[in-house]
Design a protein around this motif. Structure first.
Motif, PDB file in Angstrom:
ATOM      1  N   VAL A  57      39.961  24.304  40.374  1.00  0.00           N
ATOM      2  CA  VAL A  57      38.915  25.285  40.486  1.00  0.00           C
ATOM      3  C   VAL A  57      39.165  26.491  40.625  1.00  0.00           C
ATOM      4  O   VAL A  57      40.420  26.869  40.837  1.00  0.00           O
ATOM      5  N   VAL A  58      38.569  27.292  39.925  1.00  0.00           N
ATOM      6  CA  VAL A  58      38.598  29.007  39.872  1.00  0.00           C
ATOM      7  C   VAL A  58      37.177  29.232  40.511  1.00  0.00           C
ATOM      8  O   VAL A  58      36.547  29.434  39.837  1.00  0.00           O
ATOM      9  N   TYR A  59      36.929  29.445  41.803  1.00  0.00           N
ATOM     10  CA  TYR A  59      35.860  30.070  42.318  1.00  0.00           C
ATOM     11  C   TYR A  59      35.656  31.493  41.774  1.00  0.00           C
ATOM     12  O   TYR A  59      36.571  32.297  42.269  1.00  0.00           O
ATOM     13  N   ALA A  60      34.748  31.901  41.213  1.00  0.00           N
ATOM     14  CA  ALA A  60      34.529  33.155  40.708  1.00  0.00           C
ATOM     15  C   ALA A  60      32.806  33.273  40.251  1.00  0.00           C
ATOM     16  O   ALA A  60      32.252  32.373  39.874  1.00  0.00           O
ATOM     17  N   GLY A  61      32.427  34.459  40.864  1.00  0.00           N
ATOM     18  CA  GLY A  61      30.918  34.902  40.558  1.00  0.00           C
ATOM     19  C   GLY A  61      30.681  35.444  38.784  1.00  0.00           C
ATOM     20  O   GLY A  61      31.541  35.378  38.141  1.00  0.00           O
ATOM     21  N   GLU A  62      29.666  35.799  38.784  1.00  0.00           N
ATOM     22  CA  GLU A  62      29.166  36.155  37.380  1.00  0.00           C
ATOM     23  C   GLU A  62      29.853  37.537  37.184  1.00  0.00           C
ATOM     24  O   GLU A  62      29.753  38.067  35.950  1.00  0.00           O
ATOM     25  N   ALA A  63      30.287  38.165  38.106  1.00  0.00           N
ATOM     26  CA  ALA A  63      31.170  39.391  37.881  1.00  0.00           C
ATOM     27  C   ALA A  63      32.349  39.213  37.069  1.00  0.00           C
ATOM     28  O   ALA A  63      33.203  40.047  36.740  1.00  0.00           O
ATOM     29  N   ALA A  64      32.850  37.868  36.872  1.00  0.00           N
ATOM     30  CA  ALA A  64      33.958  37.457  36.243  1.00  0.00           C
ATOM     31  C   ALA A  64      34.179  38.458  34.815  1.00  0.00           C
ATOM     32  O   ALA A  64      35.449  38.703  34.618  1.00  0.00           O
ATOM     33  N   GLY A  65      32.928  38.639  34.201  1.00  0.00           N
ATOM     34  CA  GLY A  65      33.387  39.510  33.111  1.00  0.00           C
ATOM     35  C   GLY A  65      33.855  40.860  33.109  1.00  0.00           C
ATOM     36  O   GLY A  65      34.234  41.348  32.024  1.00  0.00           O
ATOM     37  N   LEU A  66      33.811  41.413  34.455  1.00  0.00           N
ATOM     38  CA  LEU A  66      34.067  42.758  34.762  1.00  0.00           C
ATOM     39  C   LEU A  66      35.739  42.744  34.845  1.00  0.00           C
ATOM     40  O   LEU A  66      36.331  43.853  35.350  1.00  0.00           O
ATOM     41  N   VAL A  67      36.252  41.623  35.273  1.00  0.00           N
ATOM     42  CA  VAL A  67      37.629  41.425  35.770  1.00  0.00           C
ATOM     43  C   VAL A  67      38.647  41.488  34.279  1.00  0.00           C
ATOM     44  O   VAL A  67      38.517  40.323  33.806  1.00  0.00           O
ATOM     45  N   ARG A  68      39.428  42.357  34.188  1.00  0.00           N
ATOM     46  CA  ARG A  68      39.874  42.256  32.743  1.00  0.00           C
ATOM     47  C   ARG A  68      41.408  42.353  32.779  1.00  0.00           C
ATOM     48  O   ARG A  68      42.323  42.326  31.766  1.00  0.00           O
TER      49      ARG A  68
ATOM     50  N   PRO B 148      45.771  29.188  42.970  1.00  0.00           N
ATOM     51  CA  PRO B 148      46.513  28.550  42.002  1.00  0.00           C
ATOM     52  C   PRO B 148      47.189  29.485  40.986  1.00  0.00           C
ATOM     53  O   PRO B 148      46.390  30.514  40.618  1.00  0.00           O
ATOM     54  N   ALA B 149      48.348  29.350  40.486  1.00  0.00           N
ATOM     55  CA  ALA B 149      49.058  30.409  39.768  1.00  0.00           C
ATOM     56  C   ALA B 149      48.106  30.641  38.444  1.00  0.00           C
ATOM     57  O   ALA B 149      48.218  31.651  37.889  1.00  0.00           O
ATOM     58  N   TYR B 150      47.619  29.612  37.852  1.00  0.00           N
ATOM     59  CA  TYR B 150      46.891  29.638  36.706  1.00  0.00           C
ATOM     60  C   TYR B 150      45.663  30.492  36.872  1.00  0.00           C
ATOM     61  O   TYR B 150      44.624  31.091  35.889  1.00  0.00           O
ATOM     62  N   ALA B 151      44.910  30.719  37.874  1.00  0.00           N
ATOM     63  CA  ALA B 151      43.531  31.112  38.491  1.00  0.00           C
ATOM     64  C   ALA B 151      43.541  32.709  37.644  1.00  0.00           C
ATOM     65  O   ALA B 151      42.387  32.985  37.428  1.00  0.00           O
ATOM     66  N   ARG B 152      44.318  33.746  38.112  1.00  0.00           N
ATOM     67  CA  ARG B 152      44.224  35.022  37.531  1.00  0.00           C
ATOM     68  C   ARG B 152      44.105  34.887  36.276  1.00  0.00           C
ATOM     69  O   ARG B 152      43.053  35.760  35.474  1.00  0.00           O
ATOM     70  N   ASP B 153      44.899  34.323  35.225  1.00  0.00           N
ATOM     71  CA  ASP B 153      44.708  34.402  33.792  1.00  0.00           C
ATOM     72  C   ASP B 153      43.502  33.606  33.339  1.00  0.00           C
ATOM     73  O   ASP B 153      42.869  34.234  32.564  1.00  0.00           O
ATOM     74  N   LYS B 154      42.950  32.743  34.051  1.00  0.00           N
ATOM     75  CA  LYS B 154      41.644  31.942  33.496  1.00  0.00           C
ATOM     76  C   LYS B 154      40.662  33.023  33.897  1.00  0.00           C
ATOM     77  O   LYS B 154      39.596  33.158  33.153  1.00  0.00           O
ATOM     78  N   LEU B 155      40.656  33.653  35.057  1.00  0.00           N
ATOM     79  CA  LEU B 155      39.664  34.706  35.536  1.00  0.00           C
ATOM     80  C   LEU B 155      39.571  35.822  34.398  1.00  0.00           C
ATOM     81  O   LEU B 155      38.583  36.293  33.834  1.00  0.00           O
ATOM     82  N   ILE B 156      40.775  36.332  34.083  1.00  0.00           N
ATOM     83  CA  ILE B 156      40.733  37.487  33.224  1.00  0.00           C
ATOM     84  C   ILE B 156      40.346  37.159  31.863  1.00  0.00           C
ATOM     85  O   ILE B 156      39.680  38.134  31.007  1.00  0.00           O
ATOM     86  N   ALA B 157      40.340  36.244  31.551  1.00  0.00           N
ATOM     87  CA  ALA B 157      40.049  35.612  30.022  1.00  0.00           C
ATOM     88  C   ALA B 157      38.499  35.064  30.123  1.00  0.00           C
ATOM     89  O   ALA B 157      37.871  34.889  29.243  1.00  0.00           O
ATOM     90  N   ALA B 158      37.683  35.160  31.421  1.00  0.00           N
ATOM     91  CA  ALA B 158      36.437  34.485  31.313  1.00  0.00           C
ATOM     92  C   ALA B 158      35.510  35.797  31.327  1.00  0.00           C
ATOM     93  O   ALA B 158      35.603  36.753  31.386  1.00  0.00           O
ATOM     94  N   GLY B 159      34.330  35.448  30.724  1.00  0.00           N
ATOM     95  CA  GLY B 159      33.187  36.168  30.731  1.00  0.00           C
ATOM     96  C   GLY B 159      32.047  35.941  31.543  1.00  0.00           C
ATOM     97  O   GLY B 159      32.414  35.040  32.390  1.00  0.00           O
ATOM     98  N   SER B 160      31.276  36.743  32.053  1.00  0.00           N
ATOM     99  CA  SER B 160      30.278  36.638  32.844  1.00  0.00           C
ATOM    100  C   SER B 160      29.352  35.429  32.684  1.00  0.00           C
ATOM    101  O   SER B 160      28.751  34.884  33.559  1.00  0.00           O
ATOM    102  N   ALA B 161      29.249  34.768  31.465  1.00  0.00           N
ATOM    103  CA  ALA B 161      28.536  33.620  31.304  1.00  0.00           C
ATOM    104  C   ALA B 161      29.304  32.245  31.157  1.00  0.00           C
ATOM    105  O   ALA B 161      28.652  31.082  31.256  1.00  0.00           O
ATOM    106  N   ASP B 162      30.642  32.542  31.673  1.00  0.00           N
ATOM    107  CA  ASP B 162      31.364  31.413  31.754  1.00  0.00           C
ATOM    108  C   ASP B 162      31.584  30.875  33.168  1.00  0.00           C
ATOM    109  O   ASP B 162      32.533  30.152  33.587  1.00  0.00           O
TER     110      ASP B 162
END
Length: 155
Positions: A120-131, A51-65
């Motif tokens: 849904v945005v499937y992402a692991g705990e490494a989300a906080g490293l994607v900036r 989904p178009a929103y997924a990249r921005d949601k991931l970039i804004a997320a932290g590892s605990a999110d």
């Protein structure tokens, strides 16, 4: 788990889970893995389908999110065995439905996949490293170069 697998076989082993930087790759290589699968680190790449929103949601997320849940599988009628969920970014949908024990149809009726606060945005705990959004090739080259630099310090 990686250590246990490496101790139990002489076959080549690929590590997976939480590898989103050169440090992560260097760690699994130093442990004895032959290589690694990279997932979350590539999700903000333009080549990624979703989904178009997924990249921005991931970039804004932290590892605990993130949350390990089955509500998105239920909402989308995915035929996974009940014992397996998926790690996804926590959002309004998980806040409402995760752990509630509602039946699949009730959850499905509440799901709107193209809504950025519910989908849904499937992402692991490494989300906080994607900036930032970066091409997949650049991400992999940078991970490999950093891992090589770290590993050559000990030669």
């Amino acid at each position: 788990l990686l250590q246990e697998v490496l101790e139990s076989t002489s076959l080549p082993v690929l590590a997976a889970g939480g590898i989103a930087s050169g440090r992560g790759l260097a760690a699994v290589l130093a442990a004895g893995a032959e290589g690694a699968f990279v997932g979350t680190a590539l999700l903000a790449s333009p080549e990624t389908v979703g989904p178009a929103y997924a990249r921005d949601k991931l970039i804004a997320a932290g590892s605990a999110d993130t949350v390990y849940t089955d509500v998105f599988d239920k909402a989308r009628h995915q035929p996974w065995p009940a014992r397996w969920g998926g790690r996804a970014l926590a959002n309004d949908f998980t806040a409402s439905w995760h752990g509630r024990g509602a039946d699949e149809q009730t959850i499905a009726d509440a799901y709107v996949g193209d809504d950025p606060d519910i989908g849904v945005v499937y992402a692991g705990e490494a989300a906080g490293l994607v900036r930032e959004q970066r091409p997949a090739g650049d991400v992999i080259r940078d991970i490999a170069a950093q891992a090589e630099s770290l590993l050559t310090r000990f030669r």
